[in-house]
Design an enzyme around this catalytic site. Structure first.
Site, short mmCIF file in Angstrom:
data_model
loop_
_atom_site.label_atom_id
_atom_site.label_comp_id
_atom_site.label_asym_id
_atom_site.label_seq_id
_atom_site.Cartn_x
_atom_site.Cartn_y
_atom_site.Cartn_z
N GLY A 1 2.61 -1.21 4.21
CA GLY A 1 2.74 0.21 3.87
C GLY A 1 4.20 0.57 3.61
N GLY A 2 4.83 1.18 4.60
CA GLY A 2 6.19 1.71 4.47
C GLY A 2 7.18 0.77 3.79
N GLU B 1 -6.07 -4.53 10.27
CA GLU B 1 -5.00 -3.56 10.52
C GLU B 1 -5.29 -2.78 11.80
OE1 GLU B 1 -2.72 -2.47 6.71
OE2 GLU B 1 -4.40 -1.10 6.90
N HIS C 1 -9.70 1.85 4.29
CA HIS C 1 -8.45 1.94 5.06
C HIS C 1 -8.67 2.91 6.23
CE1 HIS C 1 -4.33 2.87 6.18
NE2 HIS C 1 -4.00 1.74 5.59
N SER D 1 2.98 -2.23 10.20
CA SER D 1 4.42 -2.36 10.43
C SER D 1 4.98 -3.74 10.06
CB SER D 1 4.77 -2.01 11.89
OG SER D 1 4.40 -0.66 12.17
N GLU E 1 -6.93 5.19 7.42
CA GLU E 1 -6.60 6.60 7.14
C GLU E 1 -7.75 7.29 6.42
OE1 GLU E 1 -2.83 5.82 5.26
OE2 GLU E 1 -2.05 5.18 7.21
N ASN F 1 0.87 -1.17 0.00
CA ASN F 1 0.00 0.00 0.00
C ASN F 1 0.91 1.22 0.00
OD1 ASN F 1 -1.81 2.04 0.46
ND2 ASN F 1 -2.25 1.48 2.59
N TRP F 2 1.02 1.84 -1.17
CA TRP F 2 1.96 2.95 -1.30
C TRP F 2 1.45 4.25 -0.69
CZ3 TRP F 2 4.54 2.82 -6.86
CH2 TRP F 2 5.44 1.76 -6.90
N LYS F 3 0.16 4.30 -0.31
CA LYS F 3 -0.43 5.53 0.23
C LYS F 3 -0.14 6.69 -0.72
CE LYS F 3 -0.06 3.40 4.66
NZ LYS F 3 -0.08 3.51 6.10
N GLY G 1 2.25 2.24 10.70
CA GLY G 1 3.28 3.28 10.57
C GLY G 1 3.96 3.63 11.87
P1 PGA Z 1 2.59 0.24 7.57
O1 PGA Z 1 1.16 0.54 6.90
O2 PGA Z 1 3.07 -1.08 7.01
O3 PGA Z 1 3.47 1.38 7.13
O4 PGA Z 1 2.39 0.19 9.04
C1 PGA Z 1 0.23 -0.48 6.70
C2 PGA Z 1 -1.04 0.09 6.06
O5 PGA Z 1 -1.48 1.17 6.43
O6 PGA Z 1 -1.64 -0.56 5.18
#
Ligand code: PGA
Length: 251
Positions: free
Chosen positions: A236-237, A169, A96, A215, A98, A9-11, A175
């Site tokens: 994500g990251g 999640e 998601h 994470s 966010e 997930n590149w956001k 994050g």
């Molecule tokens: P993260 O993000 O791996 O950076 O914690 C996961 C996500 O939000 O899908």
């Protein structure tokens, strides 16, 4: 037999040139070594076609991070299921945390988006659920996630339900570098499966892919993926760097 799905997930990261660079690094190192693992990258709308073109032939699935539930209309800034379909997108993140937190996404819009994808396309929805820190500390996390599942699947038929991927999640692990333990993650993924069994039946519960996200990195992916109820990860990251992401998908 369920397959693993590991999705990046590149956001809101990466420009076109950064995406092209990622693809060339990725292709240098990546070869599909296992046929029990599907790999996806969910990117900003502006990068979808770049990924589709540059990752042709690799078997990597390309996903969006959001979609609107209406077919068309005066909805400035939104993108429809039909638009994603025309591009050739394979999957799409829905709900998601966010988006729930910053863009007023609610259980009911999540349900509408899920149904729009299932009823109007073959795009695989990746439905995100998860509790926040206070909810976990107060011991309400299981009920919070059960409620999110119940709300998301309202009026979703049994056959369509089988096509949904669910990403558990916990918000406190996204994050933050603070991963849920693999047992905490496995427990919730099992609760999610039981809920699907209650809403539908064992066959739906056993076919749905349930991922963990929060994470995930090369150092913890093997442990997480070893759990019975966890069928992959939403990353994500660590999906932004080709080398790290490849280590995760090769867990
Ligand atoms: P993260 O993000 O791996 O950076 O914690 C996961 C996500 O939000 O899908």
């Amino acid at each position: 037999m369920r397959k693993y799905l590991i999705a990046g997930n590149w956001k809101m990261f990466k420009t076109i040139s950064e995406t092209v660079e990622f693809c060339s690094e990725f292709k240098k190192v990546y070869e599909q070594k296992r046929d029990d693992v599907d790999v996806a990258i969910c990117a900003p709308f502006t990068q979808l076609n770049v990924l589709i073109e540059n990752l042709k032939g690799t078997g990597i699935l390309i996903g969006a991070q959001n979609v609107h539930f209406k077919e068309e209309g005066a909805f400035t800034g939104e993108v429809s299921v039909e638009m994603l379909k025309e591009l050739g997108v394979d999957c799409c993140i829905v709900g998601h945390s966010e988006r729930r937190q910053y863009f007023n996404e609610t259980d009911s819009t999540v349900n509408l988006k899920l149904k729009a994808l299932l009823e109007r396309s073959d795009i695989i929805p990746i439905l995100c659920v998860g509790e926040d820190l206070a909810e976990r500390e107060e011991g309400r996390h299981l009920q919070v996630v059960r409620n999110q599942i119940d709300a998301a699947f309202i009026d979703v038929g049994r056959k369509d339900a089988k096509r949904v991927v669910i990403a558990y999640e916990p918000i406190w692990a996204i994050g933050t570098g603070r991963t849920a333990t693999s047992s905490q993650a496995d427990e919730m993924c099992s609760i999610i499966r039981t809920r699907l069994k209650n809403i539908y039946d064992a066959s739906v519960a056993n076919s749905v892919t349930v991922q963990y996200g929060g994470s995930v990195k090369p150092e913890n992916s093997t442990d997480i993926m070893s759990k019975n109820n966890i069928d992959g990860a939403l990353v994500g990251g660590a999906s932004l760097e080709a080398e790290k992401f490849i280590k995760i998908v090769e867990f």
